[in-house]
Design a protein around this motif. Structure first.
Motif, PDB file in Angstrom:
ATOM      1  N   GLY A 158       0.816  -1.213   0.000  1.00 49.18           N
ATOM      2  CA  GLY A 158       0.000   0.000   0.000  1.00 49.18           C
ATOM      3  C   GLY A 158       0.843   1.253   0.000  1.00 49.18           C
ATOM      4  O   GLY A 158       0.543   2.232  -0.697  1.00 49.18           O
ATOM      5  N   ARG A 161       2.165   1.967  -3.398  1.00 48.42           N
ATOM      6  CA  ARG A 161       1.156   2.478  -4.334  1.00 48.42           C
ATOM      7  C   ARG A 161       0.715   3.892  -3.985  1.00 48.42           C
ATOM      8  O   ARG A 161      -0.043   4.503  -4.748  1.00 48.42           O
ATOM      9  CB  ARG A 161      -0.075   1.561  -4.318  1.00 48.42           C
ATOM     10  N   SER A 163      -1.178   4.687  -1.252  1.00 45.99           N
ATOM     11  CA  SER A 163      -2.579   4.491  -0.900  1.00 45.99           C
ATOM     12  C   SER A 163      -2.987   5.345   0.294  1.00 45.99           C
ATOM     13  O   SER A 163      -2.146   5.907   0.992  1.00 45.99           O
ATOM     14  CB  SER A 163      -2.832   3.010  -0.578  1.00 45.99           C
ATOM     15  N   SER A 167      -6.455   1.659   2.870  1.00 45.38           N
ATOM     16  CA  SER A 167      -5.572   0.659   2.268  1.00 45.38           C
ATOM     17  C   SER A 167      -4.397   0.339   3.178  1.00 45.38           C
ATOM     18  O   SER A 167      -4.002  -0.819   3.335  1.00 45.38           O
ATOM     19  CB  SER A 167      -5.076   1.143   0.911  1.00 45.38           C
TER      20      SER A 167
END
Length: 367
Positions: A158, A161, A163, A167
């Motif tokens: 996460g 990414r 997030s 997340s």
């Protein structure tokens, strides 16, 4: 007098975790005495791959069939992604039956070749099979064998990414019928439990395949962080996930309340008053915008799309629409054009699902 083997402390801890996860399901000890367990006790299913985590979970869960507190069955999902997958599934089912689980079912699924990637596609197929098994059997709960190490990997993915809070909170301990009792146990603990019960777990070769991001996190990234930062990185990531999960729950509660107080509906569109949105802090405002997009049939918008939607509140330049994904767009209602029946609705952001045959709003640039 024959001495009974002493229960392994890790196996005892695993039983306690399962009992805590099933507090709303398990009957009191001895409650089903005098009645057939099949008639009196709720059914709990263990999702099992044949790996150490899920086999250890099955061994811990089956203990609660004693005294009729519950029935424990299992579902083995064969994804068909490896040549020997059917044999692996049969072997797992045999070990589960040997532990005393019943019923034990193997479900073969077809993993779709979609744009979501093989891991996500396999997960989608797996949960569809588990949902169907739980529904058809009337199971009260489905146990998943994810461990603290799995949670740490999820948090790192996460972070990579970029997030948000939800997340980074990782996998929830409970969602609907699904329970994850082992989120605070280590992967090594499940291997020890399997050894204690004489189980021979299968080790999925994809877990060490560098083609998969999660495998690289497991075999390269986390060991490197432990080497450079010292032991305890995985437990620290697990603690972070728990803290962020509490924060995410609270923010989602506040945003749901704010959304309920702001939303209006007109012919399938969702309207949110600009003035009300401006008074919200950014963390709540973005969640409220996302809730409107999802309600009209869209997907969770990206952070960048939500920021673009927020620019509509500045009343400079274009009135939209800003595309939020899933054919959903949001635009600022310009002066003199009505959305709500019976009068002007100037001062709202309008969320619309531009389904085929639906005329999109005109692109007004100035008011």
């Amino acid at each position: 007098m024959v001495r009974r083997p002493r229960l392994n402390p890790v196996a005892a801890a695993a039983r306690n975790r399962v009992e805590d996860a099933l507090t709303d399901v398990l009957l009191p000890a001895g409650a089903a005495s005098g009645a057939a367990p099949e008639e009196a006790a709720p059914l709990v299913l263990v999702a099992c791959s044949g790996g150490p985590d899920s086999l250890a979970l099955a061994a811990a869960a089956v203990y609660f069939t004693k005294g009729g507190r519950c029935r424990v069955g299992a579902v083995v999902v064969d994804h068909g992604l490896q040549e020997d997958s059917a044999a692996v599934a049969r072997r797992a089912a045999a070990q589960l039956a040997g532990l005393g689980l019943s019923p034990v079912e193997v479900r073969t699924v077809e993993v779709a070749a979609t744009g979501m990637g093989p891991e996500a596609a396999a997960r989608t197929a797996r949960y569809a099979a588990l949902d169907a098994a739980a529904r058809e059997s009337g199971a009260a709960a489905v146990l998943l064998g994810h461990t603290l190490d799995d949670q740490a990997e999820q948090v790192l993915l996460g972070l990579a990414r970029g997030s948000g809070t939800r997340s980074l909170a990782g996998m929830p301990a409970r969602r609907g019928p699904y329970r994850r009792p082992f989120l605070d146990l280590r992967r090594a603990d499940t291997e020890e439990i399997c050894s204690f019960y004489g189980l021979d777990p299968w080790h999925d070769p994809s877990n060490t395949d560098p083609a998969f991001a999660r495998s690289r996190v497991r075999t390269q990234v986390l060991p490197y962080l432990e080497e450079q930062l010292g032991p305890g990185v995985a437990p620290a990531l697990y603690r972070s996930a728990r803290i962020l999960g509490q924060d995410a729950d609270y923010l989602e509660q506040l945003s749901s309340e704010a959304y309920a107080g702001l939303r209006a509906e007109a012919g399938g569109d969702i309207l949110l008053p600009e003035e009300g949105l401006r008074t919200l802090p950014a963390s709540l405002r973005q969640r409220v915008l996302a809730l409107a997009a999802i309600e009209v049939g869209g997907t969770q918008p990206s952070f960048e799309r939500l920021l673009a939607a927020e620019t509509l509140l500045e009343r400079r330049g274009s009135a939209g629409p800003v595309q939020l994904g899933g054919r959903v767009g949001v635009y600022r209602q310009v002066r003199g054009k009505s959305v709500l029946p019976g009068g002007p609705s100037y001062g709202n952001l309008v969320f619309r699902n531009n389904r085929p045959g639906t005329e999109p709003p005109s692109r007004s640039t100035q008011e």
